[in-house]
Structures are given as structure tokens and as C-alpha cells.
Scaffold this motif. Structure first.
Motif, PDB file in Angstrom:
ATOM      1  N   ILE A 180      -7.895  -3.829  -5.132  1.00 27.80           N
ATOM      2  CA  ILE A 180      -7.680  -2.426  -4.752  1.00 27.80           C
ATOM      3  C   ILE A 180      -8.990  -1.705  -5.020  1.00 27.80           C
ATOM      4  O   ILE A 180      -9.494  -1.691  -6.157  1.00 27.80           O
ATOM      5  CB  ILE A 180      -6.539  -1.786  -5.561  1.00 27.80           C
ATOM      6  CG1 ILE A 180      -5.237  -2.567  -5.385  1.00 27.80           C
ATOM      7  CG2 ILE A 180      -6.347  -0.326  -5.144  1.00 27.80           C
ATOM      8  CD1 ILE A 180      -4.091  -2.032  -6.244  1.00 27.80           C
ATOM      9  N   SER A 229      -5.431   3.180   2.809  1.00 27.35           N
ATOM     10  CA  SER A 229      -4.418   4.217   2.627  1.00 27.35           C
ATOM     11  C   SER A 229      -4.968   5.558   3.088  1.00 27.35           C
ATOM     12  O   SER A 229      -6.177   5.710   3.314  1.00 27.35           O
ATOM     13  CB  SER A 229      -4.010   4.285   1.157  1.00 27.35           C
ATOM     14  OG  SER A 229      -5.095   4.764   0.379  1.00 27.35           O
ATOM     15  N   LYS A 280       0.837  -1.213   0.000  1.00 25.38           N
ATOM     16  CA  LYS A 280       0.000   0.000   0.000  1.00 25.38           C
ATOM     17  C   LYS A 280       0.863   1.251   0.000  1.00 25.38           C
ATOM     18  O   LYS A 280       0.608   2.213  -0.739  1.00 25.38           O
ATOM     19  CB  LYS A 280      -0.911  -0.039   1.234  1.00 25.38           C
ATOM     20  CG  LYS A 280      -1.849   1.146   1.389  1.00 25.38           C
ATOM     21  CD  LYS A 280      -1.327   2.219   2.345  1.00 25.38           C
ATOM     22  CE  LYS A 280      -1.135   1.669   3.749  1.00 25.38           C
ATOM     23  NZ  LYS A 280      -0.684   2.737   4.665  1.00 25.38           N
ATOM     24  N   TYR A 308      -6.970  -1.821   0.321  1.00 26.23           N
ATOM     25  CA  TYR A 308      -6.223  -2.934  -0.258  1.00 26.23           C
ATOM     26  C   TYR A 308      -6.632  -4.216   0.478  1.00 26.23           C
ATOM     27  O   TYR A 308      -6.597  -4.269   1.705  1.00 26.23           O
ATOM     28  CB  TYR A 308      -4.711  -2.715  -0.107  1.00 26.23           C
ATOM     29  CG  TYR A 308      -4.219  -1.466  -0.804  1.00 26.23           C
ATOM     30  CD1 TYR A 308      -4.400  -0.199  -0.226  1.00 26.23           C
ATOM     31  CD2 TYR A 308      -3.586  -1.540  -2.033  1.00 26.23           C
ATOM     32  CE1 TYR A 308      -3.949   0.943  -0.855  1.00 26.23           C
ATOM     33  CE2 TYR A 308      -3.126  -0.396  -2.673  1.00 26.23           C
ATOM     34  CZ  TYR A 308      -3.318   0.842  -2.082  1.00 26.23           C
ATOM     35  OH  TYR A 308      -2.886   1.970  -2.707  1.00 26.23           O
TER      36      TYR A 308
END
Length: 765
Positions: free
Chosen positions: A219, A268, A57, A274
Motif C-alpha cells: 500500500i 483509490s 481497496k 494498492y
């Protein structure tokens, strides 16, 4: 012969007991150790995946930040202003600058610079018209119009999910489009930098960091769209994909594709999620060494413990074995697969005392008849059924009833009659993997057969097809040995012996229909009831009403209540209109009342106001169950009364005709239209002795009376009471009293001096 220790269940029980003492804790401890090792390894693998996914990530976030920095530098690069890019001379330098910017990032497949309001676009390939997105780059779901709109209007960096893109005449590639608006000096955006990124560039970054990871990778953007994914050969539903996005950061266990998976999720700072999903069985593939070691240690301990357990068990069993051998030699019994030696020792003398009184054919018939009528064997425990050779070890069971028309079979004690019942007592049909137990019914000239057969669970039609040849084979056997083919009725198939009372009711119903067609006909209840046909009129199925009527006639409350419940449950499922529902309910009630009327139970009509005033189907079911209970109670009471009255008539008839030498079990059964076994069983229950003993006692008493009060010759007296074999009677008389009839007369009769049969010993000779 010495008792075989290897066949001893008691020795086996002792051995298993000793093994269990150490084996159970050992198994529990082994399981705990094994699962602890698996959980520890799983935790380590999951934590490693979390760390690696976090690293992936971070790398991808840095790549995205690099792309934004490139766009920022492009916005302030004087070579990439609108003037330079449109200038005929300097435009080449602008293209070269774009090539340099593209080379600064390894994940960029193509870079485009677009000035809002223009009809052209710039890339590392040079100046191009907007039709480049229909000629050289053709997205699957992003057409040129939408693309131009997005290039002119995007306000924040936006990543489009990966989709298939056709590049010229080449094969399709899965690509992402990343749009970054450019606005130098905080002015409104005047252009857009667009990057094309191969999906494999992003998933490849994750795969390279996760190294030997084998699972799915996703993702997601801020809105739950899948930007990029690597399925590794697995596919999951859209609902499961949404579930992955909604997970909190950390490790989770989910079932994907009906298989357990270990899922790791991280987020993130930009809001992207992720996710990796690894099949749980991959954890177990990494513990081969641990598992092998545990299995070896476990096997060694089990082997040593088993040897020790056998030694201790034999030591404890030895005294019991000696005692059993002593009893066997003294009494010469031959144990046949006893539950264990202690039970056999305890019951040996008890079995001897019961063996004299036990009339196996009658007891066996009574047990099977109880099973047919009530679905259980009554007061007889399972050990009695085993002793009588009754075993239910097949997968499916059904009942066949046979009937002959009046006088179709020989009556009385004709030798042609008895072999039929004896033959059908136990029938083995090897060709069909089936057997049948015969049950003589109270009705004359009728026989029921409990049929068991083995078959794998399959379609209903294939199982029903197995029943037909079995039933016809039994009909053929009966016809072969009687000379008259019986009419047969066949009930439905069930999986448990406790359900045979339902099959019996169905077979009886089918037999009634079959008898109407004459000797040799056969009727299957499922055909009679129309099972399998589609009825869209909401009426209660015919088979349910037929079984309800027959169960009420036989006083089988359990089956009657079950049929009422089945009928109403069908209505609940169908949900007809209220008027039709009430009409159908009255049809069920009318069936019960009509049956009660046919049985002579007329007073139940008085309950119509109570039964018809119901508030719900549940309320109606309770009231119909109460009505069924009342009808069945009256049927049972009437049956018992009729049976008692019939026995009284039979006893009176015997008392008046016991001197008839033709009097026998068969002639009385024929005269009163009942089966021989039913008469024998009922007679013994009422009188306390069987028919033969009762006749002997009556004739014995009459002989004694005439010996004491008359001086008639002994032979005349014996003949008058119904005995033609005088020597045999004298031997039985002496065995019971200890004296011959002549000796008895001399000792007790005042007329002994006038007796002319002092030498009755001559008859014994």
C-alpha cells in the motif's frame, strides 16, 4: 551377412521424416492449446485479483473514512473539549468517551487526543505526559520532538508509513500513525487525533479478501512511500518497489528478483496505490489437470504415429536395402557407419578409384599441417578427415612442438628413426582423457602434436594445470623410443580446432626458447609471455608481440591481424595518455618492421610516412593490417619460391644420382634438411608421381636405353642403374612391359644378335 536394419541411418531418417510429418503439426497444435489454456487461466486469475484488490481497496478506504468521521465527532463532542479534559472531575468522562470511540473501529490499536500547545496528551489509557512516546511507545525513526511538532502543525489527514515500534518491554510491532487535525466550526485546527494502527490490520484486510492469494502486497501513499506491506517471504530491491508504485492501474508482467511476476495495481480516490505481485509460476501449479490430460493425449497420438511411421519407413527402405546387399556381395565392401545407404552406394566405386592413389600418411599429415598453419583443412572436405581417422570431439585443444638438435637422432633410413613418427602419429593418453595427432613439420628433426583433451570449463589455472602433465607425458614417450629427450614448446589452450593455428604459432615460439636450453627442456608459451602477471605500464602484452612476430615469420595473416587488433583493443581499454599511446603504437610498428627486416623484406620501411600518419586507432589498425598483409604475402611468395627452387635442386640431384643404390627418401631428406613427409608431398605435387615411382621410372628408362644401345650383360646393366636384386627387377620389368629384358632387347635392339643374356629367364627362377 544381411545389413542390420536397426543400425541403418537411412531407415532412421525415413522413420524420422514420417514422424515429423505429423509430429511437428501436433507439437505446434499442442503448444498452442496449452499456452491458450495457460493464458486463459492466467487472465481469469489476474482479473479475479483485480476484482478482489479493488474490493480490498474499497474496504480500507471505508476504514480510513471511518477514522476521519471519528475525528470529526471527537471535534464536536463536548466531553472532549479542552475544558472537560482538563477538569479534575470531568476528565474521567472524557477518557471514557475516547474508549468508546476507539471501540467503534476494529483496526485501531490506540487512539490519542492532543490539544495543540499542551504538554500532555489523552488516550484510552488516560491522561499522559508526552514522554509516553519514549516510555510506552518508542518509534524507530519518529522521535518525540518530531512527533510533537507534527501533532502541533499537521493541517491535513496524514498517514505515516509503517515502522517498528517498541511497546514498553514488549517485542517490536510494525505500526502506522494516522494524524487527523480537528477544527470545529471551520476554525483553525486546535487539536489532533492520532491513531496507532498495526500494519497487519491493513494487510490482513487484503489477505482476508484475496483468500488463497500467495504473493506480495503493498500500500503506497500519494508520494510513493510504502505505508504497509506483506512480503510473504519475498524481498525485492528499493528500485523494484519504486517500479511497482509507478505502474498504471491494471495488470502487468514484471521481473522481480529475476523471476517473472504478475502484478495488479489499483488506485483509490484518496490517491493511495494498492499493489499485489504474484510469482508467475503459481499459475502453472493450477493447471495440473489440463497438463495431465494434454500429455496423455499427446503421448497416445505420438505412440500410434510412431508405429505407423516405422511401417511406412520399412516399406520404403526395403528396395534400397536389397540393392545395397547386392552391391556388397558383388564387391565385398564392408560399410562402416555410412551417413546413409544411398550415399554409400553412390560412393563405393569412387572410393575404390581413390584408394589406389590415396597415400594416407602424407594426406593426413598435409591436412593437419594446413590446420596448424591456416586454421582450416584447405580443399579437403570433412569426409576426408573422417576417413583418415582425424576427429575433433574433445572440449579443448593445444599444440606441442618437439625438436631435436642436429644429429641427435639417427639420419637417413635408420630403423630407429621411423618408429618415432609412426608412434607419435596417434597417441592415446587414457590417464589424462586426451589424445594427440602427430604432424611432421618441414623443418628437420621437428614434430608437432595436436592434443585434444576433455575437461569441464573451470578456472584458467586448473585447465592450464591439466596441460602440463599431458605435454610431459608426450615428451617422455618420445624420449623412451628415441633415446633422446626432445625439447618441447607448448602453446595455449583453445576450444575449437580452427584456433589451432594460434596455438601452433605459440608452440613454435616456445620451442625456439626451449631449444636454447638444450635437449629435454620444456617451455610453455603462457610462462614465456608472462601471462597472468599484472602490467600497469600500458605496454602491449609480451605474448601478443611474440605471437605477432611468429605469425609474420610464418606468413599467417589471420593471426597477425588478430594480434594487431588485440594489441590496439587493449590500448583502447586502458586509455593511456596521448604521448604514451603514440609511443606504444610505434612499439608495435617497430616490432613489425624489425621482423620484416629479419625476413629480408626491407622495402616496407618506405611505407613509414604512410603508416605513421594516422588519425585514430582504427585508422592505424587498418594500416598495420595492410602492412601485415604485405609482409605475409612476401613470406608466402618467398616460401613458395624457395620450395620450388629446392624441388628443382632435388630433382636435378636425383637425375644425376638415381643410379646410386643408397639413394632413398631418407638420405635426400637429410641432405637437403627437410622432413621426409614434407619432401614426399612436395615432390609428388611438382612431378606428379611419388619419389619411388620416379626413381623406378628413371632406372627403367636407363635400363631400356642400355639394352637398346649396348651389348652389356643384363646383370651389369641392372647393377649400374642402382638395383642389386636382379630377379626382382626382371619381374617388375616384365609386369610393366609384358616382356623380360632379354625379350625386349631382341625385339627392339639392332645389337640383339650380339646379346649374351638371351636366357634372362634364369634370374626369375
Amino acid at each position: 551377412m544381411k545389413w542390420n536394419h536397426f543400425k541403418s541411418k537411412l531407415l532412421l531418417k525415413y522413420t524420422l521424416s514420417y514422424i515429423s510429418i505429423f509430429l511437428i503439426p501436433l507439437v505446434i497444435l499442442t503448444i498452442i492449446i496449452y499456452h491458450n489454456a495457460v493464458d486463459t487461466l492466467r487472465s481469469e486469475i489476474e482479473q479475479t485479483n483485480v476484482n478482489q484488490l479493488t474490493q480490498a481497496k474499497t474496504v480500507i478506504d471505508e476504514r480510513m473514512k471511518e477514522l476521519q468521521d471519528i475525528a470529526f465527532r471527537i471535534a464536536y463532542d463536548e466531553q472532549l473539549t479542552r475544558y472537560w479534559t482538563h477538569h479534575p472531575y470531568y476528565s474521567r468522562e472524557s477518557i471514557g468517551a475516547l474508549v468508546k470511540y476507539k471501540a467503534t473501529s476494529s483496526i485501531i490499536d490506540e487512539l490519542f487526543l492532543f490539544f495543540r500547545g499542551d504538554n500532555s496528551i489523552y488516550s484510552s489509557q488516560g491522561f499522559e505526559n508526552l514522554n509516553v512516546f519514549t516510555d510506552r511507545y518508542k518509534f524507530n525513526s519518529w522521535n518525540e520532538t518530531e512527533m510533537v511538532r507534527d501533532l502541533n502543525s499537521v493541517q491535513i489527514p496524514t498517514m505515516r508509513p509503517a515502522e517498528q515500534v517498541v511497546q514498553g518491554t514488549k517485542t517490536q510491532n510494525s505500526m502506522l500513525a494516522y494524524l487527523v487535525p480537528i477544527a470545529p466550526n471551520n476554525t483553525p485546527a486546535h487539536g489532533t487525533v492520532m491513531y496507532f494502527i498495526h500494519e497487519s490490520n491493513l494487510t490482513g484486510l487484503i489477505d482476508s479478501i484475496l483468500s488463497d492469494y500467495h504473493g506480495m502486497t503493498y500500500i503506497f501513499d500519494n508520494y510513493g512511500q510504502v505505508l504497509a506491506a506483506n512480503y510473504k517471504g519475498e524481498t525485492i530491491t528499493e528500485q523494484e518497489v519504486n517500479a511497482l508504485f509507478s505502474l498504471e492501474p491494471g495488470t502487468h508482467s514484471l521481473s522481480l528478483n529475476q523471476e517473472p511476476h504478475s502484478v495488479v495495481s489499483v488506485k483509490s480516490d484518496a490517491g493511495w496505490t494498492y499493489v499485489t505481485a504474484m510469482p508467475s509460476n503459481q499459475f502453472f501449479g493450477r493447471i495440473v489437470h489440463i497438463r495431465t490430460f494434454i500429455v496423455l493425449v499427446f503421448s497416445f497420438v505420438v505412440m500410434m504415429g510412431t508405429i505407423l511411421a516405422i511401417m511406412l519407413a520399412r516399406r520404403q527402405y526395403h528396395p534400397i536395402s536389397d540393392l545395397m546387399e547386392f552391391i556388397r556381395l558383388k564387391n565385398d565392401p564392408e560399410p562402416s557407419t555410412p551417413s546413409n545407404e544411398l550415399e554409400w552406394i553412390k560412393k563405393t566405386l569412387h572410393d575404390y578409384s581413390q584408394r589406389v592413389d590415396l597415400q594416407e600418411p602424407y594426406a593426413r599429415n598435409h591436412i593437419l599441417l594446413m590446420l596448424l598453419k591456416h586454421g582450416h583443412t584447405g580443399e579437403f572436405p570433412a569426409e576426408y578427415t573422417e576417413k583418415l581417422g582425424i576427429r575433433f570431439s574433445r572440449s579443448h585443444y593445444f599444440v606441442v612442438t618437439m625438436g631435436w638438435e642436429s644429429h641427435a637422432l639417427p639420419i637417413g633410413d635408420n630403423p630407429e628413426r621411423r618408429p618415432v613418427m609412426q608412434l607419435m602419429n596417434d597417441v592415446e593418453l587414457t590417464a589424462f582423457s586426451a589424445y594427440a595427432y602427430g604432424v611432421e613439420l618441414p623443418q628437420p628433426d621437428q614434430l608437432a602434436l595436436i592434443v585434444g583433451f576433455d575437461a569441464e570449463t573451470g578456472h584458467e589455472a586448473s585447465l592450464n594445470a591439466r596441460m602440463e602433465p599431458i605435454a610431459l607425458a608426450l615428451q617422455s614417450i618420445a624420449a623412451e623410443h628415441t633415446g633422446v629427450s626432445p625439447a618441447i614448446g607448448v602453446g595455449n589452450r583453445y576450444s575449437y580446432p580452427e584456433q589451432l593455428n594460434q596455438s601452433f604459432i605459440e608452440a613454435t615460439t616456445a620451442l625456439e626458447a626451449s631449444m636454447l636450453h638444450g635437449q629435454g627442456s620444456s617451455t610453455f608459451f603462457n610462462a614465456l609471455s608472462g601471462s597472468g602477471t599484472q602490467d600497469s605500464s600500458f605496454w602491449v602484452p609480451k605474448d601478443v608481440l611474440l605471437k605477432l612476430v611468429q605469425s609474420l615469420k610464418q606468413g599467417s595473416y589471420d593471426v597477425a591481424v588478430q594480434m594487431v587488433s588485440t594489441a590496439l583493443n587493449n590500448l583502447k581499454a586502458e586509455m593511456p595518455s596521448v604521448p604514451l599511446l603514440r609511443c606504444i603504437c610505434f612499439d608495435i610498428l617497430n616490432t613489425m618492421l624489425k621482423t620484416a627486416s629479419e625476413l629480408g623484406i626491407h622495402h616496407v620501411v618506405n611505407q613509414l610516412p604512410r603508416v605513421t600518419s594516422y588519425d585514430s586507432l582504427e585508422d592505424l589498425e587498418k594500416k598495420l593490417a595492410g602492412l601485415a598483409a604485405e609482409i605475409c604475402t612476401h613470406v608466402e611468395a618467398k616460401s613458395e619460391t624457395e620450395e620450388s627452387t629446392l624441388m628443382d635442386e632435388i630433382v636435378a640431384y636425383i637425375d644425376g644420382n638415381f643410379t646410386d643404390y643408397d639413394l632413398s627418401l631418407g638420405t635426400i631428406s637429410s641432405k637437403f634438411s627437410i622432413s621426409s613427409s614434407y619432401f614426399s608431398r612436395s615432390f609428388k605435387e611438382k612431378i606428379g608421381m611419388n619419389f619411388t615411382q620416379y626413381i623406378w621410372q628413371k632406372r627403367m628408362d636407363e635400363v631400356i636405353r642400355q639394352l637398346l644401345h649396348t651389348s652389356d650383360p643384363l646383370k651389369d646393366i641392372i647393377t649400374r642403374v642402382g638395383y642389386l636384386d636382379t630377379p626382382n627387377f626382371i619381374r617388375k620389368f616384365k609386369k610393366e612391359t609384358g616382356y623380360t629384358p632379354g625379350q625386349y632387347r631382341k625385339m627392339h635392339s639392332p645389337n640383339a644378335a650380339d646379346s649374351t643374356d638371351d636366357d634372362d629367364e634364369e634370374y626369375i627362377g
